[in-house]
Design an enzyme around this catalytic site. Structure first.
Site, PDB file in Angstrom:
ATOM      1  N   GLY A 227      36.539  35.159  52.120  1.00  0.00           N
ATOM      2  CA  GLY A 227      36.643  33.394  52.364  1.00  0.00           C
ATOM      3  C   GLY A 227      37.309  32.892  51.229  1.00  0.00           C
ATOM      4  N   PHE A 229      36.692  30.036  48.202  1.00  0.00           N
ATOM      5  CA  PHE A 229      35.504  29.175  47.552  1.00  0.00           C
ATOM      6  C   PHE A 229      35.611  27.722  47.777  1.00  0.00           C
ATOM      7  CE2 PHE A 229      38.294  30.965  44.026  1.00  0.00           C
ATOM      8  CZ  PHE A 229      39.162  29.980  44.067  1.00  0.00           C
ATOM      9  N   HIS A 247      40.865  28.534  35.434  1.00  0.00           N
ATOM     10  CA  HIS A 247      42.079  27.889  34.822  1.00  0.00           C
ATOM     11  C   HIS A 247      43.535  27.973  35.986  1.00  0.00           C
ATOM     12  CE1 HIS A 247      43.973  32.334  33.390  1.00  0.00           C
ATOM     13  NE2 HIS A 247      43.624  32.133  34.620  1.00  0.00           N
TER      14      HIS A 247
HETATM   15  C1  LIG Z   1      43.498  34.875  38.219  1.00  0.00           C
HETATM   16  S1  LIG Z   1      42.620  35.885  39.420  1.00  0.00           S
HETATM   17  C2  LIG Z   1      41.402  36.544  38.665  1.00  0.00           C
HETATM   18  C3  LIG Z   1      40.919  37.721  39.403  1.00  0.00           C
HETATM   19  C4  LIG Z   1      39.351  38.331  38.445  1.00  0.00           C
HETATM   20  N1  LIG Z   1      38.397  37.246  38.762  1.00  0.00           N
HETATM   21  C5  LIG Z   1      39.655  38.837  37.291  1.00  0.00           C
HETATM   22  O1  LIG Z   1      38.934  38.518  36.497  1.00  0.00           O
HETATM   23  O2  LIG Z   1      40.702  39.648  37.046  1.00  0.00           O
HETATM   24  C6  LIG Z   1      42.039  34.456  40.418  1.00  0.00           C
HETATM   25  C7  LIG Z   1      41.494  34.970  41.656  1.00  0.00           C
HETATM   26  O3  LIG Z   1      41.216  33.912  42.548  1.00  0.00           O
HETATM   27  C8  LIG Z   1      41.220  34.277  43.767  1.00  0.00           C
HETATM   28  N2  LIG Z   1      41.339  33.184  44.775  1.00  0.00           N
HETATM   29  C9  LIG Z   1      42.500  32.169  44.689  1.00  0.00           C
HETATM   30  N3  LIG Z   1      42.069  31.336  45.828  1.00  0.00           N
HETATM   31  C10 LIG Z   1      41.041  31.433  46.098  1.00  0.00           C
HETATM   32  C11 LIG Z   1      40.093  31.003  47.140  1.00  0.00           C
HETATM   33  N4  LIG Z   1      40.283  29.696  47.812  1.00  0.00           N
HETATM   34  N5  LIG Z   1      38.893  31.549  47.483  1.00  0.00           N
HETATM   35  C12 LIG Z   1      38.362  32.558  46.931  1.00  0.00           C
HETATM   36  N6  LIG Z   1      39.318  33.408  45.912  1.00  0.00           N
HETATM   37  C13 LIG Z   1      40.464  32.730  45.388  1.00  0.00           C
HETATM   38  C14 LIG Z   1      42.649  35.137  43.856  1.00  0.00           C
HETATM   39  O4  LIG Z   1      42.879  35.833  44.878  1.00  0.00           O
HETATM   40  C15 LIG Z   1      42.522  36.059  42.546  1.00  0.00           C
HETATM   41  O5  LIG Z   1      41.835  37.335  42.781  1.00  0.00           O
END
Ligand SMILES: C[S@@+](CC[C@H](N)C(=O)[O-])C[C@H]1O[C@@H](n2cnc3c(N)ncnc32)[C@H](O)[C@@H]1O
Length: 332
Positions: A227, A229, A247
């Site tokens: 989904g 967020f 970030h």
């Molecule tokens: C920089 S990565 C960090 C991943 C992980 N938390 C880590 O510590 O390695 C950001 C994560 O946010 C997810 N993301 C981006 N947009 C999103 C959304 N609208 N809803 C849920 N997750 C999202 C991405 O797919 C990605 O896995």
């Protein structure tokens, strides 16, 4: 201790900065070509490497001798290249994440070519360069997405270290919001056998997380939910993790995410954010550079302690502890 930048020779500083773009691009090229995987224990002549990578021996030689001069690969004799401890880290699947980061930074490089027009603040560099947003672009490119997720995974053990002192024995369910391929939660569940986890991420990423978690001994204690967020966050978490998520977003979007997590959390839930804190001293150099990568790819930002506090308060959270790497909060 951070290097004393002010004591450096000014000509050296400018020269290194002007040539710096070559390093990013050369690392990207050798990662894409898999050069570090093509050299085994014994050094290889450039002609062999060129034949294996379908490249011009002349051009590849010039790329590799420049990289050797920069400390990546060794030109052991004329036109023959061997590994160095640095080049070994560029191998696919070395676990270091550098191969995958080099691939990802090819995209950062293309985006940052738009830095001047983007200085007006009206456009995101990556979107100017490619015509689409970063997450949308990744969703349509499985190879790039896999490199990105593996690069993120490489940082998971540092993130686990940051979480080591939290009283996990008091926690039943941890929800990792934007949890990527689930590496962080899997690490937590391995350390704490009573703990259950939920990984929440975009559909393509959640599918990869399901596959990966199935292969781990903690798969039966970890659910995966797909989904966005911006629409919802799973309820029922005692702890909500946001690891390197906020970030990626500007203040308005980051606030929406915090409010969304707050909406799912109960009064007793805790929020743990693994994020950097920008300071005015030189130790914060890496964070200030990463801030520009965030700006280029997704219009995200690294934040100061004051900026984190303000954002969290606006999102309905009260900060209980804040240090570089880990910010803890509870519902207001
Ligand atoms: C920089 S990565 C960090 C991943 C992980 N938390 C880590 O510590 O390695 C950001 C994560 O946010 C997810 N993301 C981006 N947009 C999103 C959304 N609208 N809803 C849920 N997750 C999202 C991405 O797919 C990605 O896995």
């Amino acid at each position: 201790m951070a290097e004393d930048i002010a004591a450096r020779d000014p000509d050296d500083v400018l020269s290194e900065l002007l040539f710096g773009f070559l390093g990013t691009q050369l690392l990207y090229v050798v990662a894409e070509l898999g050069i570090a995987d093509l050299i085994g224990e014994a050094p290889e002549p450039v002609e062999v490497l060129a034949a294996r990578s379908n490249t011009s021996p002349d051009v590849l030689h010039r790329y590799l001798r420049a990289l050797a001069a920069l400390g990546v690969f060794a030109e052991v004799e004329g036109r023959v290249f061997g590994q160095t401890p640095t080049s070994l880290l560029l191998r696919r699947g070395s676990g270091s994440g550098w191969h995958e980061f080099a691939v990802v930074y090819g995209s950062v490089y293309r985006a940052f070519a738009e830095a001047l027009p983007a200085a007006s603040g009206s456009e995101i560099m990556f979107e100017r360069a490619t015509g689409v947003g970063w997450w949308e672009w990744l969703a349509s490119r499985p190879d790039a997405a896999a490199a990105f997720n593996q690069a993120m995974q490489a940082g998971a053990h540092h993130r686990l270290d940051s979480l080591a002192d939290f009283p996990w024995h008091e926690v039943g369910i941890v929800v990792d919001v934007g949890g990527g391929n689930g590496t962080l939660v899997a690490g937590l569940l391995e350390q704490h056998p009573h703990l259950h986890g939920v990984v929440f991420d975009l559909p393509e990423v959640a599918a990869a997380a399901s596959e990966q978690l199935k292969e781990t001994p903690v798969g039966d204690r970890c659910a995966v939910e797909a989904g966005s967020f911006f629409e919802r966050v799973p309820e029922g978490g005692d702890v909500y993790l946001l690891a390197k998520v906020l970030h990626d977003w500007d203040d308005a979007a980051a606030l929406e995410i915090l409010q969304s997590v707050r909406g799912a959390a109960s009064a007793d839930s805790r929020l743990l954010m693994l994020e950097s804190v920008v300071t005015t001293d030189a130790d914060s150099r890496g964070t200030k550079l990463l801030d520009l990568v965030m700006l280029a790819l997704v219009n995200g930002r690294e934040r100061t302690a004051g900026e984190w506090r303000q954002l969290l308060t606006s999102g309905g959270w009260s900060v209980t502890s804040l240090r570089d790497g880990l910010i803890e909060a509870q519902p207001e």
